[in-house]
Scaffold this motif. Structure first.
Motif, PDB file in Angstrom:
ATOM      1  N   VAL A 165      33.421  25.966  62.567  1.00 39.43           N
ATOM      2  CA  VAL A 165      32.994  27.131  63.353  1.00 39.43           C
ATOM      3  C   VAL A 165      33.158  28.417  62.540  1.00 39.43           C
ATOM      4  CG1 VAL A 165      33.555  28.561  65.361  1.00 39.43           C
ATOM      5  CG2 VAL A 165      33.395  26.076  65.602  1.00 39.43           C
ATOM      6  N   LYS A 166      34.237  28.517  61.796  1.00 42.69           N
ATOM      7  CA  LYS A 166      34.461  29.685  60.935  1.00 42.69           C
ATOM      8  C   LYS A 166      33.325  29.819  59.914  1.00 42.69           C
ATOM      9  CE  LYS A 166      38.057  31.697  57.918  1.00 42.69           C
ATOM     10  NZ  LYS A 166      37.343  31.738  56.629  1.00 42.69           N
ATOM     11  N   MET A 167      32.963  28.701  59.266  1.00 42.79           N
ATOM     12  CA  MET A 167      31.868  28.721  58.305  1.00 42.79           C
ATOM     13  C   MET A 167      30.530  29.014  58.976  1.00 42.79           C
ATOM     14  SD  MET A 167      29.885  25.669  56.469  1.00 42.79           S
ATOM     15  CE  MET A 167      29.185  25.501  58.098  1.00 42.79           C
ATOM     16  N   TRP A 168      30.327  28.418  60.166  1.00 46.27           N
ATOM     17  CA  TRP A 168      29.084  28.615  60.924  1.00 46.27           C
ATOM     18  C   TRP A 168      28.873  30.095  61.245  1.00 46.27           C
ATOM     19  CZ3 TRP A 168      28.279  30.251  66.020  1.00 46.27           C
ATOM     20  CH2 TRP A 168      27.025  29.994  66.564  1.00 46.27           C
ATOM     21  N   LYS A 169      29.943  30.773  61.618  1.00 48.51           N
ATOM     22  CA  LYS A 169      29.852  32.209  61.916  1.00 48.51           C
ATOM     23  C   LYS A 169      29.577  33.016  60.651  1.00 48.51           C
ATOM     24  CE  LYS A 169      32.897  32.270  65.981  1.00 48.51           C
ATOM     25  NZ  LYS A 169      34.192  32.742  66.529  1.00 48.51           N
ATOM     26  N   GLU A 170      30.291  32.688  59.571  1.00 51.79           N
ATOM     27  CA  GLU A 170      30.134  33.443  58.326  1.00 51.79           C
ATOM     28  C   GLU A 170      28.723  33.306  57.766  1.00 51.79           C
ATOM     29  OE1 GLU A 170      33.213  31.753  55.959  1.00 51.79           O
ATOM     30  OE2 GLU A 170      34.802  33.059  56.772  1.00 51.79           O
ATOM     31  N   LYS A 171      28.141  32.119  57.858  1.00 50.09           N
ATOM     32  CA  LYS A 171      26.796  31.878  57.325  1.00 50.09           C
ATOM     33  C   LYS A 171      25.698  32.214  58.338  1.00 50.09           C
ATOM     34  CE  LYS A 171      27.908  28.382  53.869  1.00 50.09           C
ATOM     35  NZ  LYS A 171      27.537  27.046  53.315  1.00 50.09           N
ATOM     36  N   GLU A 172      26.109  32.547  59.564  1.00 45.08           N
ATOM     37  CA  GLU A 172      25.167  32.884  60.637  1.00 45.08           C
ATOM     38  C   GLU A 172      24.124  31.776  60.816  1.00 45.08           C
ATOM     39  OE1 GLU A 172      23.611  36.732  59.601  1.00 45.08           O
ATOM     40  OE2 GLU A 172      25.393  37.769  60.307  1.00 45.08           O
ATOM     41  N   LEU A 173      24.616  30.555  60.941  1.00 48.87           N
ATOM     42  CA  LEU A 173      23.738  29.408  61.136  1.00 48.87           C
ATOM     43  C   LEU A 173      23.155  29.416  62.549  1.00 48.87           C
ATOM     44  CD1 LEU A 173      25.855  26.604  59.411  1.00 48.87           C
ATOM     45  CD2 LEU A 173      23.922  27.872  58.459  1.00 48.87           C
ATOM     46  N   PRO A 174      22.005  28.770  62.748  1.00 48.88           N
ATOM     47  CA  PRO A 174      21.376  28.751  64.083  1.00 48.88           C
ATOM     48  C   PRO A 174      22.186  27.939  65.086  1.00 48.88           C
ATOM     49  CG  PRO A 174      19.816  28.139  62.347  1.00 48.88           C
ATOM     50  CD  PRO A 174      21.168  28.117  61.725  1.00 48.88           C
ATOM     51  N   ARG A 175      21.917  28.186  66.356  1.00 49.55           N
ATOM     52  CA  ARG A 175      22.550  27.422  67.424  1.00 49.55           C
ATOM     53  C   ARG A 175      21.893  26.050  67.549  1.00 49.55           C
ATOM     54  NH1 ARG A 175      25.028  30.827  72.230  1.00 49.55           N
ATOM     55  NH2 ARG A 175      25.637  32.727  71.139  1.00 49.55           N
ATOM     56  N   TYR A 176      22.464  25.224  68.427  1.00 47.09           N
ATOM     57  CA  TYR A 176      22.048  23.823  68.512  1.00 47.09           C
ATOM     58  C   TYR A 176      21.443  23.499  69.876  1.00 47.09           C
ATOM     59  CZ  TYR A 176      24.904  23.502  64.343  1.00 47.09           C
ATOM     60  OH  TYR A 176      25.438  23.715  63.095  1.00 47.09           O
TER      61      TYR A 176
END
Length: 270
Positions: A165-176
């Motif tokens: 989740v930390k990486m997902w936020k930092e990279k601003e990945l799309p939702r699922y």
């Protein structure tokens, strides 16, 4: 390739007509003539010629663990990972809706382990863009990277869910569109993922502790992006729902937890 297949089809029709005419002229039965034709024509005429669409990935996702099935018992996949009972994968297949959005749909497989749940999402439900997450990559490496195959649209992250989740936020990945958990969690974690990582019309399937921090019994829930329950079940067939505990939880109990497997929890300052 298509024009060549069409040519072969026309040629086949022509030869059939020719043999039928000859059969009538020499008073041989039509069936005998057709049998003679089928034995004499090269098999290439009858081999389906399927053209791949542009950009289609020929390599599908497969896990060597997928055929290993037990109805109500887990199978050890590595020191840190189990293959869940077959009932679990039947629930994923039946309760998560099939992909109707094509290449835009995204799935998150949390606790992917040996990749069996990932294969269900990919092969049976049609989700090609999948992020698979597990803090231990041993089972994934032996069953997917070495024993199976993984297309570029499936990405494995050797991370626990908190670091992911930390990486997902930092990279601003799309939702699922869909999220599947493959280990027991508390309700507050399920709600966090629903409200922060799901698309507005997405769904999350998770085994949630029947009581907070009680890791010996879970209830399967299907939730929407607001955390509203659309389905739940205490037991699945003959299997009483019980998963490995959440390794990131401070209250984690048993051999799957940090005091036995060396897991190091994410610190608040990291």
């Amino acid at each position: 390739r298509e024009s060549f297949v069409m040519f072969l089809t026309y040629l086949q029709c022509f030869l059939l007509a020719l043999y039928a005419t000859l059969a009538n002229s020499i008073q041989v039965s039509r069936r005998s003539a057709l049998q003679s034709f089928l034995l004499s024509v090269p098999s290439v005429f009858f081999t389906p010629q399927v053209a791949l669409s542009e950009g289609e990935d020929e390599k599908a996702f497969t896990s060597a663990a997928f055929p290993k099935k037990e109805l109500t018992n887990s199978i050890i996949a590595s020191r840190d990972t189990n293959i869940s009972p077959m009932e679990v994968y039947d629930v994923i297949n039946s309760k998560i809706r099939p992909n109707l959005k094509g290449s835009d749909a995204r799935a998150l497989d949390v606790g992917a382990g040996a990749g069996v749940s990932t294969q269900v999402l990919y092969q049976q439900l049609g989700y090609k863009n999948i992020d698979a997450v597990d803090w231990s990559g041993d089972a994934w490496r032996s069953n997917v990277e070495e024993g199976g195959s993984c297309p570029s649209s499936v990405t494995f992250y050797e991370l626990d869910d908190e670091r992911f989740v930390k990486m997902w936020k930092e990279k601003e990945l799309p939702r699922y569109d869909v999220i599947a958990f493959n280990f027991g969690i508390n309700r507050d974690k399920a709600l966090f993922f629903c409200q922060n990582l799901l698309k507005p019309d997405g769904v999350l399937l998770a085994p949630i502790n029947s009581q907070k921090d009680y890791w010996l019994k879970q209830t399967y829930f299907l939730l929407d992006a607001t955390g509203t329950v659309s389905w739940f079940s205490y037991d699945i067939g003959a299997w009483a729902v019980q998963f490995q505990p959440d390794v990131t939880a401070e209250t984690c109990q048993g051999i799957w937890c940090a005091q036995y497997n060396g897991f190091v929890k994410l610190k608040s300052y990291e």
